[in-house]
Design a protein around this motif. Structure first.
Motif, PDB file in Angstrom:
ATOM      1  N   UNK A   1     -82.053  70.048  11.911  1.00  0.00           N
ATOM      2  CA  UNK A   1     -80.963  69.789  13.439  1.00  0.00           C
ATOM      3  C   UNK A   1     -80.194  70.980  13.778  1.00  0.00           C
ATOM      4  N   UNK A   2     -80.264  72.164  14.796  1.00  0.00           N
ATOM      5  CA  UNK A   2     -78.845  72.827  14.676  1.00  0.00           C
ATOM      6  C   UNK A   2     -78.155  73.096  15.569  1.00  0.00           C
ATOM      7  N   UNK A   3     -76.587  72.932  15.424  1.00  0.00           N
ATOM      8  CA  UNK A   3     -75.282  72.862  16.092  1.00  0.00           C
ATOM      9  C   UNK A   3     -76.076  73.660  17.453  1.00  0.00           C
ATOM     10  N   UNK A   4     -75.194  73.944  19.211  1.00  0.00           N
ATOM     11  CA  UNK A   4     -75.173  74.255  19.673  1.00  0.00           C
ATOM     12  C   UNK A   4     -74.895  75.939  19.845  1.00  0.00           C
ATOM     13  N   UNK A   5     -73.933  75.550  18.426  1.00  0.00           N
ATOM     14  CA  UNK A   5     -73.179  77.487  18.433  1.00  0.00           C
ATOM     15  C   UNK A   5     -74.192  77.984  18.137  1.00  0.00           C
ATOM     16  N   UNK A   6     -75.559  78.022  17.683  1.00  0.00           N
ATOM     17  CA  UNK A   6     -76.243  79.135  17.239  1.00  0.00           C
ATOM     18  C   UNK A   6     -77.464  78.923  17.844  1.00  0.00           C
ATOM     19  N   UNK A   7     -78.124  79.661  17.834  1.00  0.00           N
ATOM     20  CA  UNK A   7     -79.531  79.520  18.277  1.00  0.00           C
ATOM     21  C   UNK A   7     -80.770  80.621  17.716  1.00  0.00           C
ATOM     22  N   UNK A   8     -81.851  80.543  17.552  1.00  0.00           N
ATOM     23  CA  UNK A   8     -83.324  81.028  17.233  1.00  0.00           C
ATOM     24  C   UNK A   8     -83.494  81.945  17.896  1.00  0.00           C
ATOM     25  N   UNK A   9     -84.405  82.649  17.614  1.00  0.00           N
ATOM     26  CA  UNK A   9     -85.336  83.983  18.699  1.00  0.00           C
ATOM     27  C   UNK A   9     -86.574  83.238  18.249  1.00  0.00           C
ATOM     28  N   UNK A  10     -87.496  82.782  19.531  1.00  0.00           N
ATOM     29  CA  UNK A  10     -88.440  82.849  19.118  1.00  0.00           C
ATOM     30  C   UNK A  10     -89.874  83.297  19.067  1.00  0.00           C
ATOM     31  N   UNK A  11     -89.313  84.382  19.796  1.00  0.00           N
ATOM     32  CA  UNK A  11     -90.271  86.454  19.483  1.00  0.00           C
ATOM     33  C   UNK A  11     -90.144  86.364  17.891  1.00  0.00           C
ATOM     34  N   UNK A  12     -88.489  86.651  17.455  1.00  0.00           N
ATOM     35  CA  UNK A  12     -88.095  87.495  16.412  1.00  0.00           C
ATOM     36  C   UNK A  12     -89.062  85.194  15.080  1.00  0.00           C
ATOM     37  N   UNK A  13     -88.827  84.510  15.036  1.00  0.00           N
ATOM     38  CA  UNK A  13     -89.773  83.480  14.304  1.00  0.00           C
ATOM     39  C   UNK A  13     -91.327  83.711  14.410  1.00  0.00           C
ATOM     40  N   UNK A  14     -91.987  83.793  15.688  1.00  0.00           N
ATOM     41  CA  UNK A  14     -93.780  84.013  15.704  1.00  0.00           C
ATOM     42  C   UNK A  14     -93.541  85.005  14.781  1.00  0.00           C
ATOM     43  N   UNK A  15     -93.289  86.569  15.304  1.00  0.00           N
ATOM     44  CA  UNK A  15     -93.353  87.604  14.299  1.00  0.00           C
ATOM     45  C   UNK A  15     -93.469  87.066  12.618  1.00  0.00           C
ATOM     46  N   UNK A  16     -92.246  86.432  12.126  1.00  0.00           N
ATOM     47  CA  UNK A  16     -92.029  86.496  10.725  1.00  0.00           C
ATOM     48  C   UNK A  16     -93.011  85.581  10.336  1.00  0.00           C
ATOM     49  N   UNK A  17     -93.080  84.263  11.075  1.00  0.00           N
ATOM     50  CA  UNK A  17     -94.653  83.337  10.613  1.00  0.00           C
ATOM     51  C   UNK A  17     -95.755  83.731  10.357  1.00  0.00           C
ATOM     52  N   UNK A  18     -95.898  85.201  11.337  1.00  0.00           N
ATOM     53  CA  UNK A  18     -96.902  85.530  11.414  1.00  0.00           C
ATOM     54  C   UNK A  18     -97.567  86.394   9.640  1.00  0.00           C
ATOM     55  N   UNK A  19     -96.450  86.718   9.157  1.00  0.00           N
ATOM     56  CA  UNK A  19     -96.375  87.229   7.724  1.00  0.00           C
ATOM     57  C   UNK A  19     -95.993  86.401   7.085  1.00  0.00           C
ATOM     58  N   UNK A  20     -96.099  85.292   7.335  1.00  0.00           N
ATOM     59  CA  UNK A  20     -95.010  84.644   6.078  1.00  0.00           C
ATOM     60  C   UNK A  20     -95.981  83.309   5.517  1.00  0.00           C
ATOM     61  N   UNK A  21     -95.130  82.532   5.104  1.00  0.00           N
ATOM     62  CA  UNK A  21     -95.874  81.691   4.466  1.00  0.00           C
ATOM     63  C   UNK A  21     -95.352  80.226   5.032  1.00  0.00           C
ATOM     64  N   UNK A  22     -95.415  80.186   6.436  1.00  0.00           N
ATOM     65  CA  UNK A  22     -94.846  79.278   6.978  1.00  0.00           C
ATOM     66  C   UNK A  22     -94.875  79.207   8.722  1.00  0.00           C
ATOM     67  N   UNK A  23     -94.733  77.774   9.162  1.00  0.00           N
ATOM     68  CA  UNK A  23     -94.782  77.955  10.385  1.00  0.00           C
ATOM     69  C   UNK A  23     -93.807  76.989  11.039  1.00  0.00           C
ATOM     70  N   UNK A  24     -93.514  77.902  12.743  1.00  0.00           N
ATOM     71  CA  UNK A  24     -92.751  76.560  12.770  1.00  0.00           C
ATOM     72  C   UNK A  24     -92.881  75.947  13.931  1.00  0.00           C
ATOM     73  N   UNK A  25     -91.978  74.690  14.273  1.00  0.00           N
ATOM     74  CA  UNK A  25     -92.024  73.988  15.813  1.00  0.00           C
ATOM     75  C   UNK A  25     -91.378  73.532  16.191  1.00  0.00           C
ATOM     76  N   UNK A  26     -90.790  74.336  17.994  1.00  0.00           N
ATOM     77  CA  UNK A  26     -89.259  74.373  18.609  1.00  0.00           C
ATOM     78  C   UNK A  26     -89.794  72.401  19.640  1.00  0.00           C
ATOM     79  N   UNK A  27     -88.251  72.029  19.292  1.00  0.00           N
ATOM     80  CA  UNK A  27     -88.499  70.908  20.314  1.00  0.00           C
ATOM     81  C   UNK A  27     -88.055  71.167  21.746  1.00  0.00           C
ATOM     82  N   UNK A  28     -87.996  72.197  22.021  1.00  0.00           N
ATOM     83  CA  UNK A  28     -87.488  72.887  23.192  1.00  0.00           C
ATOM     84  C   UNK A  28     -86.944  74.103  23.539  1.00  0.00           C
ATOM     85  N   UNK A  29     -87.107  74.581  24.742  1.00  0.00           N
ATOM     86  CA  UNK A  29     -86.835  75.890  25.491  1.00  0.00           C
ATOM     87  C   UNK A  29     -85.958  76.480  24.664  1.00  0.00           C
TER      88      UNK A  29
END
Length: 247
Positions: A76-104
């Motif tokens: 549960x992230x505070x509003x002071x930070x964000x994640x880059x969905x495109x960066x995470x999609x690239x990392x998950x393709x080559x990693x051992x985990x998958x990620x789902x965002x609750x909003x855009x």
């Protein structure tokens, strides 16, 4: 007549044996799941400096084999930070985990024009894995200028929630002190399933992250100095063009 009665009794006895066997297996898996919860630990650390950080979550699981168990980390992230969905999609393709965002995620808006968000991380479990580690890159949002002379502002990152579930344990109500919550079943759909949430043995405070902010007291001199430099440059450029008849 006796043959029919005997057949019915045999069928009922067989069904009763199967039901009793399923109940015992369910209780067995629920007991193993409770042991996993009791021996599981979650820790969090933050690496790198500046606006671009890495949140490393380590999960210590029981070394005992428990097939069919799935793991979910809820951040549960505070509003002071964000994640880059495109960066995470690239990392998950080559990693051992998958990620789902609750909003855009809007990458450009400042902190006072956005809200917090939630990520659901699904690590892969390939056999008995006593330790999991998930690294998520985060980025600091731009904050409004500070008029108190402070050069940095603090953003608190909470520890993630650890959720476990298995199809072989259907009686989730008897796993106190751990609680049952609803969460997305997988990273690629919106259906929800029941998960068992790990109840931490002790309260853990958030991890503070320092991000630089602008000095609001310098707004007037910086704007005035910028305007003065622009005017001087315009005058010098106009004088040069007039002297060399460029116009």
């Amino acid at each position: 007549m006796y043959f029919v009665l005997f057949s019915v009794l045999a069928c009922l006895l067989t069904c009763h044996c199967f039901i009793e066997k399923d109940v015992k297996q369910n209780e067995s898996h629920c007991g193993l799941l409770k042991q996993w919860l009791a021996s599981s630990l979650v820790s969090l650390e933050i690496n790198k400096k500046g606006f671009h950080r890495e949140v490393v979550t380590s999960v210590e699981l029981s070394p005992d084999v428990l097939s069919g168990v799935r793991v979910l980390l809820v951040h549960r992230w505070p509003r002071g930070v964000f994640v880059d969905p495109y960066q995470l999609a690239s990392l998950s393709e080559h990693g051992d985990w998958q990620l789902l965002l609750d909003s855009a995620i809007d990458l450009e808006v400042p902190v006072h024009k956005t809200a917090g968000f939630v990520t659901y991380v699904y690590p892969y479990l390939d056999g008995p894995t006593p330790r999991l580690k998930v690294t998520i890159p985060i980025h600091g949002r731009y904050h409004e200028p500070n008029y108190d002379g402070e050069m940095f502002t603090s953003v608190d990152i909470e520890h993630p929630e650890l959720l476990l579930r298995t199809e072989k344990c259907s009686q989730l109500s008897g796993l106190e002190p751990h609680t049952v919550v609803d969460a997305p079943c997988t990273h690629d759909n919106s259906s929800t399933c029941q998960w068992v949430k790990l109840q931490p043995q002790q309260e853990r405070g958030p991890v503070g992250v320092q991000f630089p902010v602008g000095d609001g007291s310098l707004v007037t001199p910086v704007c005035g100095g910028t305007l003065l430099v622009i005017m001087l440059c315009c005058v010098a450029l106009s004088k040069h063009m007039w002297k060399h008849r460029i116009i």
